[in-house]
Design a protein around this motif. Structure first.
Motif, PDB file in Angstrom:
ATOM      1  N   MET A   7       3.869-122.894 -46.124  1.00 36.48           N
ATOM      2  CA  MET A   7       4.846-122.536 -45.253  1.00 36.48           C
ATOM      3  C   MET A   7       6.200-122.419 -45.707  1.00 36.48           C
ATOM      4  SD  MET A   7       7.255-123.788 -42.569  1.00 36.48           S
ATOM      5  CE  MET A   7       6.820-125.319 -42.938  1.00 36.48           C
ATOM      6  N   ILE A   8       6.558-123.448 -46.508  1.00 36.44           N
ATOM      7  CA  ILE A   8       8.096-123.589 -46.927  1.00 36.44           C
ATOM      8  C   ILE A   8       8.566-122.409 -47.689  1.00 36.44           C
ATOM      9  CG2 ILE A   8       9.534-125.222 -48.423  1.00 36.44           C
ATOM     10  CD1 ILE A   8       8.229-127.542 -46.979  1.00 36.44           C
ATOM     11  N   THR A   9       7.457-122.277 -48.802  1.00 33.80           N
ATOM     12  CA  THR A   9       7.701-121.045 -49.822  1.00 33.80           C
ATOM     13  C   THR A   9       7.644-119.778 -49.055  1.00 33.80           C
ATOM     14  OG1 THR A   9       5.555-121.017 -50.299  1.00 33.80           O
ATOM     15  CG2 THR A   9       7.020-122.425 -51.735  1.00 33.80           C
ATOM     16  N   GLY A  10       7.107-119.422 -47.955  1.00 34.79           N
ATOM     17  CA  GLY A  10       7.356-118.443 -47.056  1.00 34.79           C
ATOM     18  C   GLY A  10       8.396-118.322 -46.177  1.00 34.79           C
TER      19      GLY A  10
ATOM     20  N   LEU B  17      15.497-123.655 -47.825  1.00 32.29           N
ATOM     21  CA  LEU B  17      17.118-123.988 -47.857  1.00 32.29           C
ATOM     22  C   LEU B  17      17.055-125.597 -47.299  1.00 32.29           C
ATOM     23  CD1 LEU B  17      20.006-123.316 -48.261  1.00 32.29           C
ATOM     24  CD2 LEU B  17      19.988-122.644 -45.744  1.00 32.29           C
ATOM     25  N   PHE B  18      16.397-125.938 -46.222  1.00 33.37           N
ATOM     26  CA  PHE B  18      16.368-127.090 -45.730  1.00 33.37           C
ATOM     27  C   PHE B  18      15.825-128.058 -46.514  1.00 33.37           C
ATOM     28  CE2 PHE B  18      17.756-125.096 -41.739  1.00 33.37           C
ATOM     29  CZ  PHE B  18      18.893-125.757 -41.454  1.00 33.37           C
ATOM     30  N   VAL B  19      14.891-127.624 -47.282  1.00 37.60           N
ATOM     31  CA  VAL B  19      14.043-128.625 -48.265  1.00 37.60           C
ATOM     32  C   VAL B  19      14.838-128.814 -49.618  1.00 37.60           C
ATOM     33  CG1 VAL B  19      11.872-128.964 -49.361  1.00 37.60           C
ATOM     34  CG2 VAL B  19      11.979-128.415 -46.988  1.00 37.60           C
ATOM     35  N   GLY B  20      15.073-127.597 -50.016  1.00 36.40           N
ATOM     36  CA  GLY B  20      15.751-127.509 -51.352  1.00 36.40           C
ATOM     37  C   GLY B  20      17.119-128.113 -51.588  1.00 36.40           C
TER      38      GLY B  20
END
Length: 54
Positions: A25-28, A34-37
């Motif tokens: 979900m995050i990579t898609g 942005l919020f995780v990276g």
């Protein structure tokens, strides 16, 4: 003993499945990336700074 091992295996399988779904979900999603990276990059910079200064 066999029932306990089966429960642990099932729990680990469920955790792995949820983790894989979250990563997918995050990579898609660019906004989620942005919020995780940004915090991950900030933590990496902070760790690098601590290693250099000590």
């Amino acid at each position: 003993m066999g029932e306990g091992a089966s429960m642990i295996t099932t729990a680990l399988t469920n955790v792995t499945t949820v983790f894989n779904q979250a990563v997918t979900m995050i990579t898609g999603n660019e906004i989620a990336m942005l919020f995780v990276g940004i915090p991950i990059i900030g933590a990496g910079i902070g760790l690098f700074h601590r290693l250099i200064s000590h």
